[in-house]
Design a protein around this motif. Structure first.
Motif, PDB file in Angstrom:
ATOM      1  N   ASP A 245      47.231  36.765  38.066  1.00  0.00           N
ATOM      2  CA  ASP A 245      46.102  35.903  37.559  1.00  0.00           C
ATOM      3  C   ASP A 245      44.966  36.526  38.873  1.00  0.00           C
ATOM      4  O   ASP A 245      44.786  35.742  39.558  1.00  0.00           O
ATOM      5  CB  ASP A 245      46.322  34.032  37.391  1.00  0.00           C
ATOM      6  N   PRO A 246      44.229  37.011  38.318  1.00  0.00           N
ATOM      7  CA  PRO A 246      42.977  37.817  39.169  1.00  0.00           C
ATOM      8  C   PRO A 246      41.171  36.729  38.942  1.00  0.00           C
ATOM      9  O   PRO A 246      40.590  36.879  39.510  1.00  0.00           O
ATOM     10  CB  PRO A 246      42.116  39.092  38.540  1.00  0.00           C
ATOM     11  N   VAL A 247      41.636  35.484  37.982  1.00  0.00           N
ATOM     12  CA  VAL A 247      40.320  35.408  37.887  1.00  0.00           C
ATOM     13  C   VAL A 247      40.279  33.402  38.024  1.00  0.00           C
ATOM     14  O   VAL A 247      39.827  32.984  37.652  1.00  0.00           O
ATOM     15  CB  VAL A 247      39.884  34.992  36.296  1.00  0.00           C
ATOM     16  N   GLN A 250      39.643  30.665  43.322  1.00  0.00           N
ATOM     17  CA  GLN A 250      39.512  31.719  44.656  1.00  0.00           C
ATOM     18  C   GLN A 250      40.235  32.896  43.908  1.00  0.00           C
ATOM     19  O   GLN A 250      41.775  32.590  43.175  1.00  0.00           O
ATOM     20  CB  GLN A 250      39.623  31.282  45.094  1.00  0.00           C
ATOM     21  N   ARG A 251      40.050  34.123  44.256  1.00  0.00           N
ATOM     22  CA  ARG A 251      40.771  35.523  43.788  1.00  0.00           C
ATOM     23  C   ARG A 251      42.303  35.342  44.656  1.00  0.00           C
ATOM     24  O   ARG A 251      42.528  34.971  46.133  1.00  0.00           O
ATOM     25  CB  ARG A 251      40.895  36.735  44.202  1.00  0.00           C
ATOM     26  N   ALA A 252      43.845  35.159  43.712  1.00  0.00           N
ATOM     27  CA  ALA A 252      44.563  34.705  44.102  1.00  0.00           C
ATOM     28  C   ALA A 252      45.350  35.081  45.181  1.00  0.00           C
ATOM     29  O   ALA A 252      46.308  34.727  46.492  1.00  0.00           O
ATOM     30  CB  ALA A 252      45.983  34.705  43.241  1.00  0.00           C
ATOM     31  N   ASN A 373      34.869  43.497  41.490  1.00  0.00           N
ATOM     32  CA  ASN A 373      34.679  43.838  39.980  1.00  0.00           C
ATOM     33  C   ASN A 373      35.665  43.751  39.568  1.00  0.00           C
ATOM     34  O   ASN A 373      35.462  43.960  38.095  1.00  0.00           O
ATOM     35  CB  ASN A 373      34.513  46.075  40.691  1.00  0.00           C
ATOM     36  N   ASP A 374      36.572  42.821  39.612  1.00  0.00           N
ATOM     37  CA  ASP A 374      38.091  43.034  39.060  1.00  0.00           C
ATOM     38  C   ASP A 374      37.923  41.546  38.185  1.00  0.00           C
ATOM     39  O   ASP A 374      38.129  41.723  37.091  1.00  0.00           O
ATOM     40  CB  ASP A 374      38.946  43.018  40.213  1.00  0.00           C
ATOM     41  N   ALA A 375      37.442  40.693  38.824  1.00  0.00           N
ATOM     42  CA  ALA A 375      36.606  39.649  38.325  1.00  0.00           C
ATOM     43  C   ALA A 375      35.538  38.519  39.047  1.00  0.00           C
ATOM     44  O   ALA A 375      34.918  39.105  39.964  1.00  0.00           O
ATOM     45  CB  ALA A 375      37.748  38.862  38.327  1.00  0.00           C
ATOM     46  N   GLU A 417      34.773  45.140  32.789  1.00  0.00           N
ATOM     47  CA  GLU A 417      35.760  44.970  31.574  1.00  0.00           C
ATOM     48  C   GLU A 417      35.935  43.123  32.396  1.00  0.00           C
ATOM     49  O   GLU A 417      36.732  43.500  33.089  1.00  0.00           O
ATOM     50  CB  GLU A 417      36.543  46.143  31.107  1.00  0.00           C
ATOM     51  N   PRO A 418      37.001  42.678  30.780  1.00  0.00           N
ATOM     52  CA  PRO A 418      37.841  41.991  30.894  1.00  0.00           C
ATOM     53  C   PRO A 418      39.278  41.985  32.360  1.00  0.00           C
ATOM     54  O   PRO A 418      39.961  43.167  31.880  1.00  0.00           O
ATOM     55  CB  PRO A 418      38.327  41.043  29.694  1.00  0.00           C
TER      56      PRO A 418
END
Length: 499
Positions: A245-247, A250-252, A373-375, A417-418
């Motif tokens: 879960d990247p979103v 705080q990023r996991a 950039n991932d989320a 992108e999502p």
């Protein structure tokens, strides 16, 4: 170089940011034959660099800078290979996906690839690569000041009183530098982009399907590739697994250090209190934790000058960051213990040898671009302060760092992108291998990925300590299960525990 210096160098390097062949069926044989003309498009030459296997060769694959515009500007992805050592047993290609983000696997066929058992090296061409932005691929750099390359600053350690004000200022300064110096490619570095690059590599190699061994952050890349291109995957090993879960707020991967440290500290305490240990810190394991916390607090108040280090002082956060780096490999416990013993006397060991600054600049830029950039991340100081305050109470060893503000808090670009959502839909061809005590990718993260993948995966949990399970810090039972899967395609019938 003394053993102490070697251990210190290993810590510094880690900061820059692991059966019998089955006969080929007719379908498998077809998979190993490149389509006419595709293989010939790669210009394989001798790889540059020290210590490489003379069989390793290198080439460059051109990929779109922006996969949403495949006919637009191209960048280069550097790849390498060592061909199957038994062509008649060859099944296909095994992608060696590095960790990071920002890690390189260009030399991996000559390095960890040669640790693979013979029947696995017979089965595959070993394929390494530098991900987009990294090393010999089209590279990026943020051009940061030397002081900003200190990992104790790149990781968002709060001030001794828990304030995140300086973290927010650091985030803005680093973000401004990346925007000014990183160039257009910085906007197009992400996990999804790397996964799409992997499929371009597959195509350039002439393979209908590829197998992969991803480690650490590479497990997320491997999971995303398996989600985007399930029909292109053969045998997938995910080793030392990230939460998918990247979103989250705080990023996991950063938040995972809270539990990762708690999983690992008892092992260090047991080692550091063992009779006969020349670097013994205390008479009992129970004494080691309060000793460490007292010393970190003292260094918060009274740092010790450390000429040649970055920063040039041993403060509480440098000690805490050194702990995180050390816990990645129990072989480095002595370095941490020796630093603690020296600091208790008001001294320091020789400054650790850092990687070349150009490497640090490159790794830092790719890591920042990927994570940011991932989320989307929060930009509110209050959000981070609230998280840090709670974390410092519950997880004092990490002092709130896993909930504080990375460079992403001021990142100037929106995600293009999502994030790719990992699901249980796809072929059942994934094997997870996970150490029970892993500071960076704890067992709890692996279990989250295991649940998410459902019947697509089987998991091997290893009773071992350290980051990187397969052929690294795991055990013989876990190594045997992974090797058998890579060589034969046979996974354990159910999740197993390797004691």
């Amino acid at each position: 170089m003394t053993k102490t210096q070697r251990n210190a160098a290993l810590i510094a390097a880690s900061a820059v940011v692991l059966g019998i062949t089955a006969p080929l069926t007719a379908a498998q044989a077809a998979n190993s034959v490149p389509p006419k003309g595709v293989e010939d498009s790669l210009d394989w030459t001798k790889c540059e660099g020290p210590g490489l296997d003379p069989r390793q060769e290198c080439a460059t694959v051109k990929v779109p800078m922006d996969h949403a515009h495949p006919n637009g500007k191209k960048i280069g992805i550097a790849i390498s290979r060592i061909p199957s050592e038994k062509p008649e047993a060859r099944r296909g290609a095994l992608l060696l996906i590095p960790g990071g983000p920002g890690g390189s696997a260009l030399s991996a066929p000559s390095g960890k690839g040669q640790k693979l058992p013979q029947n696995v090296r017979d089965t595959y061409d070993l394929i390494g690569f530098d991900p987009r932005g990294v090393g010999r691929s089209t590279p990026v750099s943020c051009g940061l000041e030397h002081e900003d390359l200190a990992l104790s600053k790149l990781r968002p350690w709060p001030a001794p009183d828990g304030s995140v004000t300086e973290n927010m200022a650091n985030a803005q300064r680093l973000s401004d530098a990346c925007a000014s110096n990183g160039g257009e490619l910085m906007r197009h570095i992400s996990t999804a982009a790397e996964a799409r690059d992997l499929d371009r590599i597959r195509e350039a190699l002439g393979e209908q399907k590829v197998s992969a061994w991803g480690v650490s952050y590479g497990t997320y890349v491997g999971a995303v590739y398996s989600q985007l291109f399930p029909h292109r995957t053969d045998r997938i090993v995910l080793d030392s697994n990230q939460n998918p879960d990247p979103v989250r707020l705080q990023r996991a991967w950063l938040a995972a250090y809270e539990t990762g440290v708690e999983d690992n500290f008892p092992e260090f305490a047991k080692w550091a209190s063992a009779p006969g240990n020349p670097d013994r810190l205390a008479r009992t394991a129970a004494e080691v934790r309060p000793l460490f916390l007292r010393l970190a607090a003292r260094l918060d108040r009274e740092p010790i000058p450390w000429p040649g280090a970055n920063p040039e002082e041993l403060n509480g956060n440098v000690l805490r960051q050194t702990m995180l780096d050390t816990f990645a490999d129990p072989d480095n416990y002595p370095a941490l213990a020796q630093l603690i013993l020296a600091a208790q006397k008001g001294t320091v060991p020789p400054a650790p040898q850092a990687p070349p600054e150009s490497v640090q600049q490159n790794v830092t830029a790719v890591g920042a671009a990927t994570v940011c950039n991932d989320a989307a991340w929060p930009s509110s100081t209050a959000v981070y302060q609230k998280g840090v305050d709670k974390s410092r109470v519950k997880y004092p060893l990490t002092a709130g760092m896993p909930r504080s503000a990375l460079v992403c808090a001021a990142w100037p670009y929106e995600p293009k992108e999502p994030p790719v959502r990992i699901t249980d839909r796809g072929p059942s061809n994934i094997l997870l291998v996970q150490n029970e005590r892993d500071v960076a990718t704890p067992l709890s993260s692996a279990l989250r990925l295991r649940t998410t993948l459902g019947k697509r995966a089987t998991m091997v949990t290893v009773n071992s300590t350290g980051h990187g399970a397969y052929l690294a810090n795991g055990n013989e039972c876990g190594d045997r299960a992974v090797s058998h899967f890579l060589a034969t395609g046979e996974r354990p019938g159910r999740d197993v525990y390797c004691d």
